[in-house]
Write a protein that holds these residues in place. Structure first.
Motif, PDB file in Angstrom:
ATOM      1  N   THR A   1       1.025  -1.000  -0.211  1.00 49.89           N
ATOM      2  CA  THR A   1       0.396  -0.292  -0.415  1.00 49.89           C
ATOM      3  C   THR A   1       0.803   1.265   0.072  1.00 49.89           C
ATOM      4  O   THR A   1       0.237   2.319  -0.771  1.00 49.89           O
TER       5      THR A   1
ATOM      6  N   LEU B   1       0.576   4.065  -3.293  1.00 47.12           N
ATOM      7  CA  LEU B   1       0.653   5.849  -2.762  1.00 47.12           C
ATOM      8  C   LEU B   1       1.623   6.920  -2.894  1.00 47.12           C
ATOM      9  O   LEU B   1       1.965   7.637  -3.442  1.00 47.12           O
TER      10      LEU B   1
ATOM     11  N   ALA C   1       0.113   3.725   6.274  1.00 47.83           N
ATOM     12  CA  ALA C   1       0.785   2.541   6.261  1.00 47.83           C
ATOM     13  C   ALA C   1       2.494   1.823   6.917  1.00 47.83           C
ATOM     14  O   ALA C   1       2.269   0.760   7.328  1.00 47.83           O
TER      15      ALA C   1
END
Ligand SMILES: *[C@@H]1O[C@H](CO)[C@@H](O)[C@H](O)[C@H]1NC(C)=O
Ligand SMILES: *[C@@H]1O[C@H](CO)[C@@H](O)[C@H](O)[C@H]1NC(C)=O
Ligand SMILES: *[C@@H]1O[C@H](CO)[C@@H](O)[C@H](O)[C@H]1NC(C)=O
Ligand SMILES: *[C@@H]1O[C@H](CO)[C@@H](O)[C@H](O)[C@H]1NC(C)=O
Length: 306
Positions: free
Chosen positions: A14, A18, A279
């Motif tokens: 993730t 991102l 994250a």
């Protein structure tokens, strides 16, 4: 096989995606344009050029050629409703919000991305709530890009054929000054994103390694180190870019609202960058847990063997 490594693995993937998108958003015309760092709304830029009613004590300025041509461009565009124009300036601004920028030869919005600046018009029009960003073009993508909407607007005004310059529209020089002051900070975030991307990638490999190994405390510790570095880089860049975006938006609004220029922070971009940072932070915490669980397991192992 250590299934518990799946959790930090998912988080690392993730964060990797991102943070990569933070750098790539807006790199091509129309690609994730909503994910800009800051957007300038210039659809009413230069509205102070529109002659106000005869009732105000307008002193003729040296820029009357520009004024006249804008006036006729606008009045031509809105079906010769000269009377109502003279009666209500706000009416013109609402009716001509779409025409003002094109009359001047500039765009309705300019946006800052990590690697370039894009510009375009609002669709269906600038006064619609939640109007879409319709990208006309972007500058050539390059690292450490320097955001200079002032130069772009100046060039477009010069090409616009109305003989209007920045000083005619009272464009405040401190708009660009305040952007220039943040130049180094924004450059630094580029380097930090690269570090964040590289270490998130490493963290993915580390988590995969742990997933298919018997699990060792050394690997957990190494993974924690990698994730901590990635998380520190991404947290730092998120903080810097959040402050920079707020400052640019604040300064542009403070100095530019009078001449019809508005700035908005890119909430979606901030969502991306903070999503990546959080994250990675959670991933590094997960490795601490993994490390401690490993230690407890090892201690238990010692006890049962003694
Ligand atoms: C607007 O209308 C007036 C009279 O109706 C006319 O004299 C003038 O030329 C028109 N202007 C434009 C820009 O069409
Ligand atoms: C802008 O677009 C909306 C929706 O299409 C429309 O209702 C409105 O009249 C338009 N405004 C102008 C000034 O063209
Ligand atoms: C974007 O702008 C172009 C050029 O003005 C236009 O042809 C196109 O229809 C617009 N797209 C949208 C989605 O409004
Ligand atoms: C752009 O700014 C003008 C002037 O404040 C405003 O009326 C318009 O709604 C804004 N457009 C968008 C799409 O934010």
């Amino acid at each position: 096989m250590r299934p518990s490594a799946l959790f930090p693995l998912a988080l690392a993937i993730t964060a990797f995606v991102l943070s990569l998108l933070c750098i790539l958003a807006g790199r091509k015309p129309g690609f994730m344009e909503n994910y800009h760092i800051v957007a300038l709304n210039t659809s009413t830029l230069g509205h102070n050029l529109i002659p106000t009613t005869a009732t105000t004590s307008d002193t003729p300025t040296s820029t009357s050629s520009g004024l006249d041509s804008i006036y006729s461009a606008l009045t031509g565009d809105i079906n010769n409703i000269t009377d109502s124009i003279e009666n209500d300036l706000n009416d013109i601004l609402n009716t001509a919000a779409d025409d003002l920028a094109s009359a001047l030869g500039i765009k309705e919005w300019y946006s800052l991305h990590m690697m370039d600046m894009c510009e375009g018009i609002y669709s269906p029009n600038a006064t619609t709530k939640g109007a879409k960003y319709n990208t006309t073009n972007c500058t050539n993508p390059m690292t450490m890009y320097h955001f200079n909407p002032t130069k772009q607007i100046e060039d477009e005004l010069a090409k616009g054929g109305l003989n209007v310059t920045l000083s005619d529209i009272d464009y405040p020089s401190n708009i660009q000054d305040s952007i220039n002051q943040l130049h180094t900070a924004v450059d630094a975030t580029f380097a930090l994103y690269c570090i964040g991307i590289a270490f998130s990638g490493l963290a993915m490999c580390g988590a995969l390694f742990e997933l298919f190994s018997n699990g060792s405390r050394l690997i957990s510790f190494a993974n924690w180190g990698i994730c901590s570095l990635a998380s520190t880089a991404l947290l730092s860049s998120s903080i810097i870019i959040t402050v920079a975006a707020s400052k640019i938006a604040h300064e542009v609004n403070h100095n530019g609202n009078d001449i019809g220029m508005y700035a908005y922070k890119g909430h979606k971009f901030l969502g991306l960058t903070w999503g990546a940072a959080v994250a990675m932070f959670v991933a590094s915490s997960a490795w601490v847990v993994e490390f401690c669980v490993g230690r407890m397991r090892q201690k238990r192992g010692f006890k049962s063997s003694s």
